[in-house]
Design a protein around this motif. Structure first.
Motif, PDB file in Angstrom:
ATOM      1  N   PHE A 195       3.091   4.125   1.243  1.00 59.65           N
ATOM      2  CA  PHE A 195       1.455   3.783   1.262  1.00 59.65           C
ATOM      3  C   PHE A 195       1.480   2.486  -0.066  1.00 59.65           C
ATOM      4  O   PHE A 195       1.714   3.066  -1.155  1.00 59.65           O
ATOM      5  CB  PHE A 195       0.660   4.728   1.020  1.00 59.65           C
ATOM      6  N   ARG A 196       1.090   1.448   0.480  1.00 57.60           N
ATOM      7  CA  ARG A 196       0.725   0.417  -0.582  1.00 57.60           C
ATOM      8  C   ARG A 196      -0.871   0.152  -0.338  1.00 57.60           C
ATOM      9  O   ARG A 196      -1.117  -0.230   1.004  1.00 57.60           O
ATOM     10  CB  ARG A 196       1.804  -0.606  -0.203  1.00 57.60           C
ATOM     11  N   SER A 197      -1.342  -0.323  -1.247  1.00 55.87           N
ATOM     12  CA  SER A 197      -2.635  -0.573  -1.247  1.00 55.87           C
ATOM     13  C   SER A 197      -2.690  -2.503  -1.137  1.00 55.87           C
ATOM     14  O   SER A 197      -1.951  -3.159  -1.393  1.00 55.87           O
ATOM     15  CB  SER A 197      -3.604  -0.462  -2.566  1.00 55.87           C
ATOM     16  N   VAL A 198      -3.617  -2.705  -0.103  1.00 58.45           N
ATOM     17  CA  VAL A 198      -4.051  -4.073   0.076  1.00 58.45           C
ATOM     18  C   VAL A 198      -5.448  -4.591  -0.271  1.00 58.45           C
ATOM     19  O   VAL A 198      -6.032  -5.423  -0.112  1.00 58.45           O
ATOM     20  CB  VAL A 198      -3.550  -4.339   1.422  1.00 58.45           C
ATOM     21  N   GLY A 199      -6.009  -3.468  -1.029  1.00 56.76           N
ATOM     22  CA  GLY A 199      -7.304  -3.921  -1.555  1.00 56.76           C
ATOM     23  C   GLY A 199      -8.420  -3.666  -0.392  1.00 56.76           C
ATOM     24  O   GLY A 199      -8.293  -2.906   0.693  1.00 56.76           O
ATOM     25  N   GLY A 200      -9.386  -4.829  -0.443  1.00 58.56           N
ATOM     26  CA  GLY A 200     -10.213  -4.597   0.541  1.00 58.56           C
ATOM     27  C   GLY A 200      -9.950  -5.412   1.928  1.00 58.56           C
ATOM     28  O   GLY A 200     -10.791  -5.881   2.593  1.00 58.56           O
ATOM     29  N   GLN A 201      -8.727  -6.066   1.625  1.00 60.76           N
ATOM     30  CA  GLN A 201      -8.426  -6.992   2.663  1.00 60.76           C
ATOM     31  C   GLN A 201      -8.170  -6.235   3.964  1.00 60.76           C
ATOM     32  O   GLN A 201      -6.986  -5.364   3.846  1.00 60.76           O
ATOM     33  CB  GLN A 201      -7.179  -7.962   2.536  1.00 60.76           C
ATOM     34  N   SER A 202      -8.560  -6.510   5.183  1.00 64.35           N
ATOM     35  CA  SER A 202      -8.139  -5.809   6.596  1.00 64.35           C
ATOM     36  C   SER A 202      -6.744  -6.639   7.097  1.00 64.35           C
ATOM     37  O   SER A 202      -6.811  -6.409   8.200  1.00 64.35           O
ATOM     38  CB  SER A 202      -9.314  -5.777   7.354  1.00 64.35           C
ATOM     39  N   LEU A 203      -6.022  -6.766   6.168  1.00 62.55           N
ATOM     40  CA  LEU A 203      -4.903  -7.435   6.814  1.00 62.55           C
ATOM     41  C   LEU A 203      -3.582  -7.227   5.674  1.00 62.55           C
ATOM     42  O   LEU A 203      -3.999  -7.136   4.616  1.00 62.55           O
ATOM     43  CB  LEU A 203      -4.982  -8.998   7.307  1.00 62.55           C
ATOM     44  N   ALA A 204      -2.307  -7.181   6.239  1.00 63.43           N
ATOM     45  CA  ALA A 204      -1.350  -6.867   5.359  1.00 63.43           C
ATOM     46  C   ALA A 204      -0.123  -7.780   5.833  1.00 63.43           C
ATOM     47  O   ALA A 204       0.107  -7.967   6.977  1.00 63.43           O
ATOM     48  CB  ALA A 204      -1.000  -5.266   5.133  1.00 63.43           C
ATOM     49  N   HIS A 205       1.038  -8.042   5.070  1.00 66.89           N
ATOM     50  CA  HIS A 205       2.290  -8.452   5.208  1.00 66.89           C
ATOM     51  C   HIS A 205       3.018  -8.162   4.262  1.00 66.89           C
ATOM     52  O   HIS A 205       2.924  -7.957   2.907  1.00 66.89           O
ATOM     53  CB  HIS A 205       1.789 -10.065   5.378  1.00 66.89           C
ATOM     54  N   THR A 206       4.257  -7.951   4.702  1.00 71.22           N
ATOM     55  CA  THR A 206       5.434  -7.765   3.822  1.00 71.22           C
ATOM     56  C   THR A 206       6.550  -8.398   4.229  1.00 71.22           C
ATOM     57  O   THR A 206       6.742  -8.395   5.604  1.00 71.22           O
ATOM     58  CB  THR A 206       5.620  -6.242   3.563  1.00 71.22           C
ATOM     59  N   ALA A 207       7.524  -8.672   3.394  1.00 73.70           N
ATOM     60  CA  ALA A 207       8.782  -9.263   4.006  1.00 73.70           C
ATOM     61  C   ALA A 207       9.888  -8.592   2.956  1.00 73.70           C
ATOM     62  O   ALA A 207      10.910  -9.224   2.680  1.00 73.70           O
ATOM     63  CB  ALA A 207       8.801 -10.962   3.696  1.00 73.70           C
ATOM     64  N   ASP A 208       9.706  -7.473   2.462  1.00 75.32           N
ATOM     65  CA  ASP A 208      10.572  -6.765   1.661  1.00 75.32           C
ATOM     66  C   ASP A 208      11.403  -5.852   2.381  1.00 75.32           C
ATOM     67  O   ASP A 208      12.350  -4.823   1.921  1.00 75.32           O
ATOM     68  CB  ASP A 208       9.874  -5.951   0.662  1.00 75.32           C
ATOM     69  N   LEU A 209      11.276  -5.720   3.742  1.00 73.60           N
ATOM     70  CA  LEU A 209      12.111  -4.736   4.676  1.00 73.60           C
ATOM     71  C   LEU A 209      13.393  -5.368   5.015  1.00 73.60           C
ATOM     72  O   LEU A 209      13.663  -6.727   5.038  1.00 73.60           O
ATOM     73  CB  LEU A 209      11.295  -4.412   5.866  1.00 73.60           C
ATOM     74  N   ARG A 210      14.320  -4.312   5.108  1.00 74.33           N
ATOM     75  CA  ARG A 210      15.594  -4.793   5.924  1.00 74.33           C
ATOM     76  C   ARG A 210      15.765  -3.995   6.890  1.00 74.33           C
ATOM     77  O   ARG A 210      16.159  -2.754   7.107  1.00 74.33           O
ATOM     78  CB  ARG A 210      16.795  -4.586   4.727  1.00 74.33           C
ATOM     79  N   LEU A 211      15.353  -4.422   8.024  1.00 78.95           N
ATOM     80  CA  LEU A 211      15.321  -3.703   9.501  1.00 78.95           C
ATOM     81  C   LEU A 211      16.562  -3.836  10.054  1.00 78.95           C
ATOM     82  O   LEU A 211      17.301  -4.801  10.371  1.00 78.95           O
ATOM     83  CB  LEU A 211      14.014  -3.979  10.430  1.00 78.95           C
ATOM     84  N   GLN A 212      16.969  -2.779  10.537  1.00 78.26           N
ATOM     85  CA  GLN A 212      18.167  -2.881  11.545  1.00 78.26           C
ATOM     86  C   GLN A 212      17.970  -2.961  12.955  1.00 78.26           C
ATOM     87  O   GLN A 212      16.891  -2.616  13.121  1.00 78.26           O
ATOM     88  CB  GLN A 212      19.254  -1.454  11.064  1.00 78.26           C
ATOM     89  N   HIS A 213      18.899  -3.597  13.678  1.00 75.34           N
ATOM     90  CA  HIS A 213      18.639  -3.561  14.987  1.00 75.34           C
ATOM     91  C   HIS A 213      18.448  -2.237  15.801  1.00 75.34           C
ATOM     92  O   HIS A 213      19.060  -1.425  15.601  1.00 75.34           O
ATOM     93  CB  HIS A 213      19.892  -4.388  15.735  1.00 75.34           C
ATOM     94  N   GLY A 214      17.092  -2.388  16.633  1.00 76.84           N
ATOM     95  CA  GLY A 214      16.908  -1.125  17.137  1.00 76.84           C
ATOM     96  C   GLY A 214      15.935  -0.098  16.656  1.00 76.84           C
ATOM     97  O   GLY A 214      15.616   0.982  16.724  1.00 76.84           O
TER      98      GLY A 214
END
Length: 1595
Positions: A1219-1238
């Motif tokens: 869980f990561r706070s985004v403050g009062g913004q009702s939107l979030a974005h992250t590019a820190d993931l390394r998703l595997q196929h599927g």
């Protein structure tokens, strides 16, 4: 050689260059050879010099060397060297011009500040200066070698700071400056390139203004004190605020139920000094307060200087808290690559320090954290304390020095922040500076200054202290350099124990009197001392007898006043003395203090010696003259008496100076322990008055003289004659050790004689001695009361005109009672200068009125109690002050913590806390707290005393959710004054969690030219910014081709470097969705990830463009959200760096509006399981993965204060991201993931409102599946275009259309996330969309389209199908095209020709031929844009005789054909007919050609050749009728000197049968050879000799 002009070179063909040849670089970086004549050459050296090159500025040049394969022959072997080539790293860039200047500004990285507060630092920014790197091929990262900045007070000036080298950067921080308010400064940046050329750019002016706007005494105008309109209010504050340095840019005004509150209307921004608001709901009788401020309360954080030399900064995370690295205000939130943050939704506390922590991470995932030094919220001025004159511990009212001025103060403070500085001044009236002009001070608590001009005398001087921001306190003092004046010198109190002035007979006590005065200042203290001195000798003056007893001065010869010396005196008498008359003489001694001895009596007989002079003879024997045996000559002590009856009043006294005329008061107590005194008065009646008196003393109830006289050795009665006073001293008694003791009542006896036989004895009522003053109680004290009925001592009172003093139980006296009191009030302990009052009543209470008491000064009440013995004791109060002002109000907050609580989920408990209440004149005695649904009301918790507690909690009945409760606090000071009620801003009871909103309705695209179609090139690439877009760098607009298909419509942009941007109109605080598609560059150079960036309002982040095959059409979709912070919002998309780039298409900004999600029936569609109102976009391609989420929540009671989001592989999981706070913004974005196929992606969002109610069960989880592969579209052959069937289905595949209805079919699969949808576009070239842009199809495998009129006959229509999976990835396929065919082939310009062949060397003519079995023909001019599928031919002899019916020719690509196996008849004409058929099987008109069969050669008829010689050298031939044939003949004529010769005329052809030849030698015989050739090419030859024959008639 070749430079970066990229002239395309052809490959070497071996016709040039020797052993060493020069290569060039082609368009795509490949090594190719130049044609002959280009800058290529050869050399046998290991260097080359090339001259005469047309070098261009901004280019970089390379030299490439090619060495041919060579065999080196040695003695015993041969070494083979392979062909080798190498290129240089480039010749330095040609640069003949200085850099192009950028823009310079001061402020933040996005905005110029025209004004700033900081006087010691400037933040300088500039855009990049452009040099040769603008062409994108410089070897340097930047064409700029270094930047320098300078600061001056004029453009290009350096008077503040000379040029400072900052390297290659785009910002600098100039520190340690000394800037001045109101001064304008300019920053000059100088850029120098790598060849030393420089350019400067100057910033706009920036003015320093570190002072807040001033506020005048003008009031806010709302049209009067009362308003009649309840729905609208207009306020004008023109002239109230002013700022000489920077002016007023914006105002913020609000409406509230109390001053400073905004509970009726929140702050509204305006640029004008007035505001109007409608749609109000004002209540009759309720006050409305207008509050105006010149700045808005928010928090902005800016950071700079983060740099990574190896990889780019990929993002920042920010958290804000009350301690370094804390996140209690804003939890750690990812903000992309933006370098600023603006918070306006958080409530900040006064006086609390907030810290901003920024974490920067690079592309390798390494991070660094930096924390700011903090900022304190302070919106209130300092709290004023108390100022004192002088530097001693207490305030001085007077001072003697005229050359110094001093003051000290206490309790000046600022509860939010430290004091900045101070200013003090002094004057003869409050606030003035005529004595000492305003002088700045550092923060201190005292000050002393030496004056050049003396202080005025007798005038009060006021010291004014100003503590910034704008707190003033005034106190005053008077200069008094003169000593007190003696009004009455110290004198003995002759009224007590004194018989003569300045003497007294008492030994046990002393009473003195005096009076002092000081007109400038009051008397503070007085001191009394008592000393003794030796006696001195006095001269005795003459004695003169009179009517009263004659006073005879005592004559002495030494220092002792004894009686050893004979005393003599002459006494004059008024009566005539007869001879032998007896005279009675009484003598007593009086000492210097007035004490008299006992009287001695003597009887004398007058013996005259002269007429007026005689002698007295002592009578030694005499008879008693009274009944008590009084005898002047008899021994003492013989007593005889009989009773008398006349009354005499006897009084005990202490005042020995009484006279018969005095109004004598009897006393019951005396302070003396050594004397008793009495006086008496005969009651005036008709009876005889007493003749003389005697007196004695004793103890009441005991025998006369018992304890006071030695009755054995001294007479009991003492004579006074006709004197009316008796004085007894213990020293006059012969009884040793007599001392008057307390608690015994002593009496004085008086015997009044009326005649010798009549007397009466009288006595006083008794007198007690009391040598002790009244005692003070140890428990009771003098107190000041608020009123006569009060009992509690007050240290502060509200009245300056009166004071009530009580001394109940303070005094007591064990013997004598209190006779009187003197009550006084003064600024000094025991003083009487302010007020004084004497009382003789018994009630220990009095009120002193008619006063004029000063505030801030301590007054003391003094009560002096006098007992009946005249002794007194003073008692003092502990002092009091006059406090006429109620307490200064503070602030009230809701809740229990150190922060104000705006919302609470507890509907049964209410809490509040407060601070800042103060009272400079007294103190805070207690607080009263109550709670209501409106400020000041107590309908929830009634008002009650909470003592000095500043934090309290109370239970209450359950209240409805959404109710706002106000805590109101009243402070009562020591004087009992009540402050104004201060209410909190209210706490809203919210016992319900936030509610989700369904906002899935996307508005129209706000961008203009979002797909870059306007004014785009028809084909190819155009280097320019798209219409409606602006930008910087290298941007190309490109049209779709078979190599690259646009994502939307036909064009896209290629951002090689720089960016493009556009501004759109938005609604502030509304949410918007941004989507765009990117593709790796369409060149072979880029085979790695490219990094781009997007900048939106409040959002700035980088994204990755994964490399893909251009022709695959695999565009990568990115989705972001932002909340508009202004009415205009800008989007900027660009490349990071100078040598990266990507393709961009279909950019959209859509407003997110109310509307439910459209659920999918596909179970693999993540939307099918989405019942939660959340937008989620998962982007996973290659090594880059990004997740974007957006949601909307409302809470009718309290706002949502923060969101946290997590990403997991299961519902509610956090495996991918905690869980990561985004403050009062009702939107979030992250590019820190390394998703595997599927990988399954589950997004969970937790919303928390201000009442700490969370909604984790309402906002998630949302499920998606990571899919890094695209939907699998089958190969091109399966994307087919068919004609529709009548039943609505599709027919077989076609390549040509005769109608405008066409159907497409394809096959697509995706095993991981499933196929979401497909889109179809139609164009006239592969990948284009000019016929139909991409349109979503209803089916995942087929679509039907009706072509419009833009598609004409012969045009090819290509279909483009792209299908998306639920991961957002796509695949694209292009069909081979279908041709529109609507008309038959065009033969209007066509011809068909019979190609005849001759059997002789003579050509056939006019379509005649000999061959009867074959016909060879050709044609041209048949046109069809759709193409010709085939040809048909027919042969006929006439319209009715068909020789050959229509026959298809074998190939549609041939233009010649041959008919064989014919049986044609000679001398017959035939018609060959040809027609064309296109692919729609439409047949053209017939084109025809005739030919004739001729099989026989010409025949010779036997006729002769006729020749004539008109002249000797002219020969005329005529062979008419010689030959015959079925077709016209062509004749060939040859003439020679021999048969068959051609030496005279060769190969002359003619269709005539005559020929005229000149220049013929008539003397010779000629041979004429005639060949007749028919149209079939058959011929017959005959030779005729010709000789000269003169014409007839010639000579």
């Amino acid at each position: 050689m070749c430079g970066e002009t990229r002239v395309r070179c052809v490959e070497n063909k071996g016709e040039m260059c020797g052993e060493t040849r020069v290569r060039c670089v082609g368009d795509k970086g490949e090594m190719v050879w130049r044609d002959k004549g280009e800058m290529c050459g050869e050399t046998r050296d290991n260097f080359v010099n090339v001259h005469g090159l047309p070098l261009k500025e901004g280019q970089r040049y390379y030299i490439c060397i090619l060495a041919n394969a060579t065999d080196l022959k040695f003695e015993k072997f041969t070494q083979h060297l392979e062909q080798n080539s190498e290129c240089s790293n480039g010749i330095d860039v040609v640069d003949t011009t200085p850099p192009t200047a950028g823009q310079v500004w001061v402020g933040s990285h996005q905005k110029h500040w025209h004004f700033q507060i900081d006087r010691s630092q400037l933040n300088i920014y500039w855009s990049s200066f452009i040099d040769v790197e603008a062409y994108g091929h410089s070897s340097h990262h930047s064409g700029i070698h270094k930047y320098e900045y300078a600061i001056g007070t004029s453009p290009q000036g350096v008077d503040i700071r000379d040029y400072v080298d900052v390297g290659v950067t785009n910002m600098a921080v100039a520190k340690s400056l000394t800037l001045h308010d109101g001064q304008t400064y300019y920053i000059t940046v100088r850029a120098t390139d790598h060849v030393g050329r420089s350019t400067t750019a100057c910033s706009p002016a920036v003015t320093i203004d570190s002072t807040p706007p001033g506020v005048s005494a003008v009031l806010i105008d709302v049209g009067g004190s009362y308003v009649t309109e309840r729905s609208e209010l207009t306020a004008v504050w023109k002239g109230i605020f002013s700022d000489d340095e920077s002016g007023i840019e914006l105002y913020y005004w609000c409406l509230g139920s109390q001053a400073g509150y905004c509970d009726m209307m929140s702050y509204v921004e305006t640029q004008e000094p007035e505001g109007s608001q409608g749609d109000l709901h004002l209540t009759d009788g309720h006050p409305v307060y207008v509050s105006v401020q010149t700045c808005a309360t928010d928090v902005r954080a800016v950071w700079a200087g983060f740099h990574d030399p190896h990889s780019h900064i990929t993002g920042y995370s920010v958290n804000i808290g009350k301690c370094p690295q804390c996140g209690d205000i804003l939890e750690k939130s990812h903000v992309g690559i933006t370098t600023s943050l603006h918070l306006s939704t958080v409530t900040l506390e006064h006086g609390v320090t907030y810290y901003t922590t920024v974490e920067a991470c690079n592309g390798a995932g390494l991070c660094v954290t930096v924390t700011s030094d903090g900022i304190i919220t302070d919106t209130s001025p300092p709290v004023a304390g108390v100022i004192f004159d002088g530097i001693s511990s207490s305030d001085v009212e007077y001072q003697s020095s005229r050359s110094t001025l001093s003051s000290h103060w206490v309790n000046f403070h600022d509860p939010e922040s430290d004091l900045l500085d101070m200013e003090w001044r002094a004057g003869t009236s409050p606030g003035h500076g005529d004595i000492l002009s305003p002088t700045r001070l550092h923060v201190t608590d005292k000050v002393t200054v030496n004056l050049t001009d003396p202080l005025p005398l007798g005038r009060r001087i006021y010291v004014t202290l100003k503590v910034f921001n704008r707190a003033e306190v005034i106190d005053g003092f008077i200069v008094d350099n003169t000593a007190p004046v003696t009004v009455t010198r110290v004198v003995l109190d002759n009224r007590i124990g004194s018989l003569k002035p300045n003497t007294q007979v008492w030994l046990s006590s002393l009473s003195v009197q005096w009076k002092m005065s000081d007109p400038e200042s009051s008397i503070v203290e007085q001191f009394v001392s008592l000393t003794t001195r030796d006696s001195i000798q006095h001269n005795v003056p003459a004695v003169k007898p009179g009517d009263s007893p004659v006073v005879i001065s005592h004559t002495t010869t030494d220092l002792h006043s004894d009686e050893g010396y004979i005393q003599k005196a002459n006494v004059s008498v008024k009566l005539a003395i007869q001879h032998n008359q007896q005279l009675y003489i009484s003598i007593w001694a009086v000492n210097q203090v007035g004490l008299m001895s006992s009287r001695l009596h003597g009887t004398f007989t007058a013996v005259p010696s002269q007429s007026v002079v005689g002698t007295l003879a002592l009578v030694r024997r005499c008879q008693p003259v009274t009944c008590e045996g009084h005898c002047t000559c008899a021994p003492h002590g013989q007593l005889t008496c009989k009773s008398g009856y006349q009354p005499v009043s006897v009084y005990d006294i202490e005042d020995y100076t009484v006279t018969p005329e005095s109004n004598t008061q009897d006393i019951d107590f005396t302070r003396s322990q050594c004397a008793l005194a009495a006086t008496w008065r005969a009651v005036v009646t008709s009876d005889r008055a007493p003749v003389w008196y005697e007196w004695s003393v004793g103890v009441a109830g005991e025998s006369m003289g018992g304890r006071l006289l030695d009755v054995l050795r001294e007479p009991l009665w003492r004579e006074t004659g006709d004197s009316d006073m008796a004085l007894y001293t213990t020293r006059s008694s012969r009884k040793a050790g007599v001392v008057l003791v307390p608690h015994l009542k002593y009496v004085v006896y008086v015997r009044a004689w009326y005649d010798a036989n009549t007397y009466a004895v009288y006595t006083t009522d008794g007198l007690e001695t009391d040598s002790s003053s009244p005692e003070l109680s140890r428990a009771a004290k003098v107190t000041e009361l608020q009123s006569g009925s009060a009992h509690k001592d007050v240290d502060f009172q509200t009245s300056a005109s009166s004071v009530t003093v009580s001394w109940r139980g303070v005094f007591r006296d064990s013997q004598a009672s209190i006779q009187r009191y003197i009550v006084s009030v003064s600024k000094t302990l025991g003083g009487r200068d302010t007020a004084e009052k004497e009382l003789t009543l018994s009630a220990p209470l009095t009120t002193l009125g008619g006063l004029s008491l000063d505030t801030n000064d301590v007054y003391y009440s003094t009560v002096v109690a006098y007992n009946e013995a005249g002794l007194f004791k003073a008692a003092y109060s502990d002092g009091f002050k006059v406090d006429m002002t109620p307490p200064v109000t503070g602030q009230v907050w809701d809740g229990r913590s150190l922060t104000d609580q705006d919302y609470s989920r507890d509907n049964r408990t209410v809490s509040a806390w407060w601070r800042g209440f103060s009272d400079d004149q007294s103190y805070i005695d207690h607080y009263v707290w109550c709670v209501g649904t409106q400020p000041g009301k107590q309908n929830v918790v009634t008002c009650h005393n909470v003592g000095l507690h500043t934090r309290t909690t109370s239970q209450m009945s359950p209240v409805q959710s959404g109710t706002r409760l106000y805590s109101t606090v009243y402070a009562f000071n020591g004087a009992g004054l009540k402050s104004a009620g201060i209410s909190s801003d209210g706490v809203v009871i919210d016992s319900t969690p936030p509610l989700p909103l369904h906002k899935f309705k996307l508005g129209k695209n706000l961008l203009k030219n979002p797909s870059f179609e306007e004014d785009a090139p028809i084909s190819g690439t155009q280097e320019a910014f798209p219409q409606k877009w602006s930008g910087s760098g290298r941007v190309n607009v490109t049209t779709s081709s078979s190599k690259m298909v646009a994502q939307d419509k036909q064009t896209f942009v290629d951002i090689t470097s720089g960016y493009i941007e556009q501004t759109v109109r938005t609604v502030k605080t509304n949410k918007y969705r941004v989507s765009f598609h990117v593709h790796s560059p369409n060149t072979s150079h880029f085979h790695s990830q490219q990094i781009g960036f997007i900048r939106l309002p409040g959002f700035h982040t980088a994204f990755v463009v994964e490399p893909t095959v251009a022709t695959s059409g695999e565009w990568q979709k990115h989705v972001y959200y932002f909340i508009a912070i202004d009415s205009l919002s800008s989007i900027r998309v660009g490349a990071v760096g100078h040598k990266t780039g990507f393709l961009l298409d279909n950019v959209q900004i859509q407003e997110v509006g109310d509307g439910h999600r459209s659920l999918s029936t596909d179970p693999r569609d993540p939307v099918s399981s989405q019942v939660q109102p959340m937008h989620v976009h998962v982007m996973s391609r290659g090594s880059y993965s990004a997740v974007t989420a957006a949601w909307d929540v409302e809470d009718p009671e309290s706002p949502v204060t923060g969101y946290s989001w997590a990403i997991g592989t299961v519902r509610g999981g956090v495996q991918l991201q905690n869980f990561r706070s985004v403050g009062g913004q009702s939107l979030a974005h992250t590019a820190d993931l390394r998703l595997q196929h599927g990988t399954e992606v589950h997004v969970t969002v937790v919303a928390e409102n201000a009442a700490k109610m969370t909604t984790s069960h309402l906002l998630g989880p949302t499920d998606h599946r990571s899919d890094t592969t695209c939907a699998l579209l089958s190969h091109y052959d399966l994307v087919t275009m068919t004609t529709p069937m009548e039943d609505g289905g599709s027919g077989s595949a076609v390549s040509y259309l005769t109608t405008r209805h066409v159907s497409m079919t394809w096959s697509v699969t995706d095993a991981e996330s499933g196929v979401s949808h497909c889109e179809l576009a139609l164009g006239k070239s592969p990948g284009s969309q000019e016929v139909q842009p991409f349109t979503r199809t209803n089916s995942l495998s087929a679509a039907s389209v009706t072509l419009d009129a833009s598609v004409t006959h012969g045009e090819t229509v290509f279909s483009v199908v792209r299908c998306f999976n639920y991961a957002g990835l796509q695949s694209t396929l292009i069909s081979s095209g279908v041709v529109m065919v609507t008309t038959s082939p065009d033969v209007s310009m066509a011809t068909v020709k019979i190609i005849t062949s001759s059997v002789s060397h003579y050509a056939s003519r006019s379509s005649h031929q000999v061959d009867t079995a074959h016909v060879f023909f050709g044609w041209h001019g048949i046109h069809d844009r759709s193409g010709v599928e085939g040809y048909e031919v027919s042969l006929q002899q006439s319209k009715t005789t068909i020789i050959l019916p229509w026959k298809s020719l074998a190939s549609a690509n041939q233009l010649f054909a041959e008919l064989t196996d014919l049986s044609l008849k000679s001398y017959t004409t035939y018609t060959l007919m040809l027609r064309a058929t296109n692919y729609a099987h439409l047949t053209s008109d017939i084109i025809a050609s005739n030919f004739t069969i001729e099989t026989e050669a010409p025949r010779v008829t036997g006729a002769l050749l006729r020749s004539t010689w008109p002249r000797r050298w002219i020969l005329t031939l005529d062979w008419t009728g010689v030959f015959t044939s079925n077709s016209s003949l062509l004749y060939e004529v040859n003439i020679g000197m021999t048969p068959g010769g051609i030496d005279v005329l060769a190969w002359t052809e003619t269709e005539l049968t005559t020929l005229r030849i000149t220049g013929v030698d008539y003397t010779k015989e000629h041979h004429v050879t005639l060949t007749a050739v028919n149209k079939a090419g058959l011929y017959t030859t005959h030779t005729y000799p010709v000789t000269y024959s003169p014409p007839s008639g010639s000579v």
